[in-house]
Design a protein around this motif. Structure first.
Motif, PDB file in Angstrom:
ATOM      1  N   PRO A 153      15.745   9.163  12.079  1.00  0.00           N
ATOM      2  CA  PRO A 153      15.984   9.950  10.864  1.00  0.00           C
ATOM      3  C   PRO A 153      14.735  10.038  10.002  1.00  0.00           C
ATOM      4  CG  PRO A 153      16.889   7.768  10.586  1.00  0.00           C
ATOM      5  CD  PRO A 153      16.371   7.826  12.001  1.00  0.00           C
ATOM      6  N   CYS A 154      14.681  11.074   9.202  1.00  0.00           N
ATOM      7  CA  CYS A 154      13.583  11.223   8.251  1.00  0.00           C
ATOM      8  C   CYS A 154      13.675  10.113   7.212  1.00  0.00           C
ATOM      9  CB  CYS A 154      13.640  12.599   7.587  1.00  0.00           C
ATOM     10  SG  CYS A 154      12.309  12.883   6.387  1.00  0.00           S
ATOM     11  N   ARG A 155      12.535   9.548   6.869  1.00  0.00           N
ATOM     12  CA  ARG A 155      12.518   8.390   5.983  1.00  0.00           C
ATOM     13  C   ARG A 155      12.586   8.778   4.518  1.00  0.00           C
ATOM     14  NH1 ARG A 155       7.672   4.657   8.164  1.00  0.00           N
ATOM     15  NH2 ARG A 155       8.481   3.350   6.474  1.00  0.00           N
ATOM     16  N   ARG A 156      12.455  10.052   4.206  1.00  0.00           N
ATOM     17  CA  ARG A 156      12.476  10.452   2.806  1.00  0.00           C
ATOM     18  C   ARG A 156      13.924  10.530   2.296  1.00  0.00           C
ATOM     19  NH1 ARG A 156       8.225  14.407   4.502  1.00  0.00           N
ATOM     20  NH2 ARG A 156       6.221  13.543   3.803  1.00  0.00           N
ATOM     21  N   LYS A 157      14.107  10.159   1.000  1.00  0.00           N
ATOM     22  CA  LYS A 157      15.436  10.117   0.387  1.00  0.00           C
ATOM     23  C   LYS A 157      15.984  11.527   0.218  1.00  0.00           C
ATOM     24  CE  LYS A 157      14.104   6.064  -2.339  1.00  0.00           C
ATOM     25  NZ  LYS A 157      12.656   6.130  -1.992  1.00  0.00           N
ATOM     26  N   GLY A 158      17.232  11.690   0.592  1.00  0.00           N
ATOM     27  CA  GLY A 158      17.904  12.967   0.427  1.00  0.00           C
ATOM     28  C   GLY A 158      17.735  13.908   1.588  1.00  0.00           C
ATOM     29  N   CYS A 159      16.837  13.576   2.545  1.00  0.00           N
ATOM     30  CA  CYS A 159      16.643  14.422   3.720  1.00  0.00           C
ATOM     31  C   CYS A 159      17.389  13.801   4.890  1.00  0.00           C
ATOM     32  CB  CYS A 159      15.153  14.561   4.047  1.00  0.00           C
ATOM     33  SG  CYS A 159      14.852  15.597   5.505  1.00  0.00           S
ATOM     34  N   ASN A 160      18.262  14.556   5.487  1.00  0.00           N
ATOM     35  CA  ASN A 160      19.109  14.030   6.557  1.00  0.00           C
ATOM     36  C   ASN A 160      18.678  14.515   7.943  1.00  0.00           C
ATOM     37  OD1 ASN A 160      20.808  12.706   4.672  1.00  0.00           O
ATOM     38  ND2 ASN A 160      21.849  14.668   4.256  1.00  0.00           N
ATOM     39  N   SER A 170       5.694  21.211  13.406  1.00  0.00           N
ATOM     40  CA  SER A 170       4.954  22.292  12.751  1.00  0.00           C
ATOM     41  C   SER A 170       5.011  22.077  11.251  1.00  0.00           C
ATOM     42  CB  SER A 170       5.550  23.660  13.122  1.00  0.00           C
ATOM     43  OG  SER A 170       6.841  23.800  12.560  1.00  0.00           O
ATOM     44  N   ASP A 171       4.290  22.922  10.511  1.00  0.00           N
ATOM     45  CA  ASP A 171       4.295  22.826   9.052  1.00  0.00           C
ATOM     46  C   ASP A 171       5.425  23.630   8.418  1.00  0.00           C
ATOM     47  OD1 ASP A 171       2.104  21.197   9.135  1.00  0.00           O
ATOM     48  OD2 ASP A 171       0.648  22.841   8.871  1.00  0.00           O
ATOM     49  N   ASP A 172       6.310  24.145   9.232  1.00  0.00           N
ATOM     50  CA  ASP A 172       7.439  24.926   8.698  1.00  0.00           C
ATOM     51  C   ASP A 172       8.760  24.138   8.749  1.00  0.00           C
ATOM     52  OD1 ASP A 172       5.711  27.048   8.338  1.00  0.00           O
ATOM     53  OD2 ASP A 172       6.082  27.856  10.355  1.00  0.00           O
ATOM     54  N   LEU A 188       8.966  13.113   7.562  1.00  0.00           N
ATOM     55  CA  LEU A 188       8.275  11.843   7.749  1.00  0.00           C
ATOM     56  C   LEU A 188       9.211  10.912   8.513  1.00  0.00           C
ATOM     57  CD1 LEU A 188       5.758  10.115   7.091  1.00  0.00           C
ATOM     58  CD2 LEU A 188       6.975   9.328   5.049  1.00  0.00           C
ATOM     59  N   PHE A 189       8.956  10.789   9.822  1.00  0.00           N
ATOM     60  CA  PHE A 189       9.839   9.982  10.657  1.00  0.00           C
ATOM     61  C   PHE A 189       9.352   8.540  10.799  1.00  0.00           C
ATOM     62  CE2 PHE A 189      10.664  14.343  12.259  1.00  0.00           C
ATOM     63  CZ  PHE A 189      12.014  14.409  11.945  1.00  0.00           C
ATOM     64  N   ILE A 190       8.064   8.335  11.048  1.00  0.00           N
ATOM     65  CA  ILE A 190       7.560   6.968  11.253  1.00  0.00           C
ATOM     66  C   ILE A 190       6.341   6.652  10.405  1.00  0.00           C
ATOM     67  CG2 ILE A 190       8.481   6.755  13.585  1.00  0.00           C
ATOM     68  CD1 ILE A 190       5.701   7.504  14.614  1.00  0.00           C
ATOM     69  N   GLY A 191       5.702   7.648   9.823  1.00  0.00           N
ATOM     70  CA  GLY A 191       4.493   7.404   9.050  1.00  0.00           C
ATOM     71  C   GLY A 191       3.360   6.941   9.940  1.00  0.00           C
ATOM     72  N   PRO A 231       0.834  -1.218   0.000  1.00  0.00           N
ATOM     73  CA  PRO A 231       0.000   0.000   0.000  1.00  0.00           C
ATOM     74  C   PRO A 231       0.857   1.252   0.000  1.00  0.00           C
ATOM     75  CG  PRO A 231       0.040  -1.001   2.178  1.00  0.00           C
ATOM     76  CD  PRO A 231       0.732  -1.970   1.251  1.00  0.00           C
ATOM     77  N   ALA A 232       0.273   2.316  -0.491  1.00  0.00           N
ATOM     78  CA  ALA A 232       0.990   3.587  -0.551  1.00  0.00           C
ATOM     79  C   ALA A 232       1.336   4.059   0.850  1.00  0.00           C
ATOM     80  CB  ALA A 232       0.141   4.628  -1.270  1.00  0.00           C
ATOM     81  N   GLU A 233       2.544   4.553   0.987  1.00  0.00           N
ATOM     82  CA  GLU A 233       3.007   4.995   2.296  1.00  0.00           C
ATOM     83  C   GLU A 233       2.377   6.337   2.656  1.00  0.00           C
ATOM     84  OE1 GLU A 233       7.239   5.841   4.597  1.00  0.00           O
ATOM     85  OE2 GLU A 233       7.199   5.121   2.536  1.00  0.00           O
ATOM     86  N   SER A 234       2.068   6.479   3.930  1.00  0.00           N
ATOM     87  CA  SER A 234       1.459   7.719   4.409  1.00  0.00           C
ATOM     88  C   SER A 234       2.438   8.865   4.277  1.00  0.00           C
ATOM     89  CB  SER A 234       1.027   7.558   5.875  1.00  0.00           C
ATOM     90  OG  SER A 234       0.571   8.790   6.383  1.00  0.00           O
ATOM     91  N   GLU A 235       1.945  10.045   3.944  1.00  0.00           N
ATOM     92  CA  GLU A 235       2.782  11.224   3.789  1.00  0.00           C
ATOM     93  C   GLU A 235       2.943  11.976   5.102  1.00  0.00           C
ATOM     94  OE1 GLU A 235       4.533  12.417   1.270  1.00  0.00           O
ATOM     95  OE2 GLU A 235       4.047  10.676   0.043  1.00  0.00           O
ATOM     96  N   ASP A 236       2.266  11.543   6.150  1.00  0.00           N
ATOM     97  CA  ASP A 236       2.337  12.234   7.438  1.00  0.00           C
ATOM     98  C   ASP A 236       2.555  11.218   8.547  1.00  0.00           C
ATOM     99  OD1 ASP A 236       1.780  14.899   6.469  1.00  0.00           O
ATOM    100  OD2 ASP A 236      -0.283  14.190   6.122  1.00  0.00           O
ATOM    101  N   ASP A 237       3.206  11.679   9.612  1.00  0.00           N
ATOM    102  CA  ASP A 237       3.383  10.836  10.790  1.00  0.00           C
ATOM    103  C   ASP A 237       2.065  10.733  11.558  1.00  0.00           C
ATOM    104  OD1 ASP A 237       6.084  10.323  10.367  1.00  0.00           O
ATOM    105  OD2 ASP A 237       6.697  12.183  11.356  1.00  0.00           O
ATOM    106  N   GLU A 238       1.838   9.577  12.145  1.00  0.00           N
ATOM    107  CA  GLU A 238       0.663   9.386  12.989  1.00  0.00           C
ATOM    108  C   GLU A 238       0.818  10.274  14.221  1.00  0.00           C
ATOM    109  OE1 GLU A 238      -2.936   8.154  14.177  1.00  0.00           O
ATOM    110  OE2 GLU A 238      -1.980   7.561  12.290  1.00  0.00           O
ATOM    111  N   PRO A 239      -0.112  11.202  14.444  1.00  0.00           N
ATOM    112  CA  PRO A 239       0.067  12.157  15.552  1.00  0.00           C
ATOM    113  C   PRO A 239       0.066  11.509  16.930  1.00  0.00           C
ATOM    114  CG  PRO A 239      -2.109  12.379  14.584  1.00  0.00           C
ATOM    115  CD  PRO A 239      -1.341  11.454  13.679  1.00  0.00           C
ATOM    116  N   ASN A 240      -0.587  10.373  17.069  1.00  0.00           N
ATOM    117  CA  ASN A 240      -0.664   9.734  18.383  1.00  0.00           C
ATOM    118  C   ASN A 240       0.486   8.757  18.643  1.00  0.00           C
ATOM    119  OD1 ASN A 240      -3.100  11.093  18.914  1.00  0.00           O
ATOM    120  ND2 ASN A 240      -4.279   9.479  17.856  1.00  0.00           N
ATOM    121  N   LEU A 241       1.394   8.622  17.671  1.00  0.00           N
ATOM    122  CA  LEU A 241       2.482   7.648  17.804  1.00  0.00           C
ATOM    123  C   LEU A 241       3.744   8.353  18.288  1.00  0.00           C
ATOM    124  CD1 LEU A 241       3.288   4.674  17.330  1.00  0.00           C
ATOM    125  CD2 LEU A 241       4.005   5.343  15.043  1.00  0.00           C
ATOM    126  N   GLU A 242       4.382   7.772  19.296  1.00  0.00           N
ATOM    127  CA  GLU A 242       5.600   8.377  19.845  1.00  0.00           C
ATOM    128  C   GLU A 242       6.770   8.140  18.881  1.00  0.00           C
ATOM    129  OE1 GLU A 242       8.457   8.178  23.822  1.00  0.00           O
ATOM    130  OE2 GLU A 242       6.678   6.896  23.638  1.00  0.00           O
TER     131      GLU A 242
END
Length: 610
Positions: A411-418, A428-430, A475-478, A394-405
């Protein structure tokens, strides 16, 4: 006496006839070949009738001396200016070049003989000057200049050639001149000068009487005599009859117009005159022969084929014997007979013509094999079992689950982001997650992402390529709390915050007794990891000690039964490697018992996921 004067030593001992050959063509190699002729005591460099000039003489003398044979130089003429002149064409130059003796042609009187001695000997016996640095080097061991000066007069030979009527008339006076060592008879010129030439090899009685007179005068004076025999019978007569009882030291020369066999069973060899190798020993170049020969009709035994060295065995292609040691290889007897050769290439093996079998009932082996193959029933190939296609993830979520620690330092799971998460960090959204939504591409040395056009060559540069898309949040844990999704994706979160892996890449290969499998997982904690071998299963618990810890825990069903006691494992930096000892020695077409088989009977190894 100077050491190395072979000719003088033989004459002084008087135990045998002294033999020698004449060099009439220039060349150091010719000089060495002549000097190495068996039985040779001296080589005469002929500057009178030979094609040898001053420079060729200076090259021939050291070449002959280096072979342990005495170099003797015959001068072009007997003239007063040649005696006094210091030109290198006179005999003083020959002695300064290192000659062990000189032969003077066309002598006519005792006075000329005295002048020769005066020019050839050092004071007080003569007038020869000292100064050449080369003469000493033609003796062995090499004497000092003082030693050469002290011994040269008694060591170097002065030979005069008796070949004129004037010399014959005064032969007794010439033989009595002190310093003349050898009187050499030139029968051809002597016969011409006294009016009785040698015709068709026949020596007239008058010439024989003249030679007897020379011999008598030489014997009376206690000198040595030399003779040039015109044929084999004359050489044999000189050696064994006329001169044998009168002269202790003799020098005999045989011309090449007669065969050696005509000399008969004499004990001293007589060497034929060499006008480059007219009767000189040649060396056969055939493999396995290498003999020196003078008779071109002599049988040569050799190997026509090349040597063969294969897997430690040594032999010849032309015959069957094979040996392991090189000494045994060298002792393999030749397999072919032929004629000697001096060419570089031995004759090729003659191939026998094969007679075709025209019998109508004959059937070739290939036809029989084809018939046998066609009559054998073929076996239908096994139909491979196709594995079921796994459903797409299934397609991976673009946002972290807010209730998940979110674990600290995640590390961020997206490629190229360290970016990494710090515990207690406000979201935040910034956040501006700059990343690559595409997949990495490695093609012909270039590296990049499918989502943008930038390409680099080095991997370090590839890791630093700035992302081409910006998202407001990292995106740390989705959506990590959806256990059903995590199960399908093969990951989950353990109670200690570890990422639980349900699959890891593995590979295996096998030998007749062992299956070697690798489970690829980086930084396995060897202190906490456990590997348990069971007859039909392999139980693994592999935690990692990474900053974001992972754990792979599984019970792997094995295709075949293993010997638990003989099976081993080792943990490396990037993988776990297990060595499973087969209980029955059978081949494993797959690693896991629940893997789909492809229908292949023999299996070396197959990559997959467990």
């Amino acid at each position: 006496m100077l050491q190395g004067c072979t000719f003088k030593s033989v004459l002084d001992k008087g135990e045998r006839v002294s033999m020698g050959v004449w060099q009439t063509l220039p060349g150091q190699n010719i000089s060495r070949v002549l000097a190495r002729t068996p039985g040779v005591d001296w080589v005469l460099v002929d500057c009178e009738h030979g094609n040898i000039d001053d420079s060729a003489m200076h090259e021939a003398v050291p070449a002959i001396a280096s072979c342990g044979v005495s170099p003797i130089v015959r001068l072009p003429d007997m003239q007063g200016w040649m005696i006094k002149n210091t030109s290198l064409t006179d005999f003083t130059g020959a002695l300064d070049a290192g000659a062990h003796g000189i032969l003077i042609p066309l002598l006519r009187s005792a006075d000329e003989a005295k002048k020769i001695v005066a020019a050839a000997k050092f004071p007080p016996q003569g007038q020869r000057g000292l100064g050449s640095p080369f003469a000493m080097e033609r003796f062995h061991p090499i004497p000092t200049m003082t030693e050469y000066l002290q011994h040269a007069n008694q060591s170097l030979l002065t030979i005069v050639q008796i070949e004129t009527q004037e010399a014959l008339d005064t032969i007794e006076e010439i033989a009595a001149v002190p310093g003349i060592d050898v009187l050499f008879v030139g029968p051809f010129d002597l016969g011409n000068n006294i009016g009785h030439p040698i015709i068709d090899g026949v020596m007239k009685p008058e010439l024989e009487q003249a030679i007897d007179r020379v011999l008598a005068a030489t014997t009376k004076a206690g000198k040595k005599a030399g003779f040039f025999a015109s044929n084999g019978e004359q050489a044999k007569k000189v050696i064994l009859q006329d001169w044998n009882s009168r002269v202790v030291g003799r020098m005999v020369w045989a011309h090449n117009t007669y065969p050696r066999s005509s000399l008969g069973p004499i004990t001293c060899p007589v060497h034929s005159r060499v006008r480059i190798s007219a009767d000189m020993a040649l060396k056969c170049v055939h493999q396995g022969c290498g003999k020196e020969y003078s008779d071109p009709d002599e049988v040569c035994r050799y190997h026509p084929g090349p040597p063969v060295f294969h897997e430690g065995q040594k032999g010849w292609k032309c015959c069957k014997p094979r040996f392991l040691t090189f000494d045994e290889f060298l002792q393999i007897p030749p397999c072919t007979e032929g004629k000697h050769s001096t060419t570089d290439h031995p004759p090729k093996i003659e191939k026998k013509e094969q007679v075709a079998d025209v019998t109508p009932t004959a059937q070739s082996l290939s036809d029989k094999l084809a018939e046998a193959v066609s009559s054998t029933p073929s076996r239908a190939p096994l139909a491979p079992q196709l594995a079921a296609t796994a459903p797409p993830p299934p397609a991976e979520s673009e946002d972290d689950e807010p209730n998940l620690e979110i674990p600290d330092a995640k590390p961020c799971r997206r490629k190229g982001c360290n970016a990494t998460y710090k515990k207690g960090q406000q979201r935040s959204d910034d956040e501006n997650c700059i990343h690559h939504p595409g997949v990495p591409i490695f093609h012909e040395g270039s590296k990049g992402y499918s989502c943008c056009k930038r390409r680099v060559l080095e991997f370090d540069q590839f890791m630093k390529i700035e992302g081409c898309k910006t998202s407001p949040r990292h995106l740390f844990i989705g959506s990590g709390q959806d256990n059903s999704k995590k199960k399908r994706q093969g990951t989950g979160i353990g109670k200690d915050g570890e990422e639980l892996l349900e699959t890891v890449r593995h590979d295996f290969y096998q030998t007749p007794t062992t299956v070697i499998a690798s489970f690829f997982l980086k930084k396995i904690d060897s202190a906490r990891a456990t590997v348990e071998f069971n007859p039909n299963t392999l139980d693994l618990d592999l935690p990692t000690d990474e900053p974001a810890p992972k754990r792979y825990k599984a019970s792997v069903p094995l295709f075949g039964e293993i010997d638990v006691q003989k099976s081993t494992f080792k943990i490396l930096g990037t993988k776990l490697e297990v060595s499973l000892y087969k209980a029955d020695g059978a081949s494993w077409p797959v690693f896991r018992s629940d893997d789909q088989r492809t229908g292949e009977i023999l299996q070396i190894g197959r990559a997959g996921r467990v």
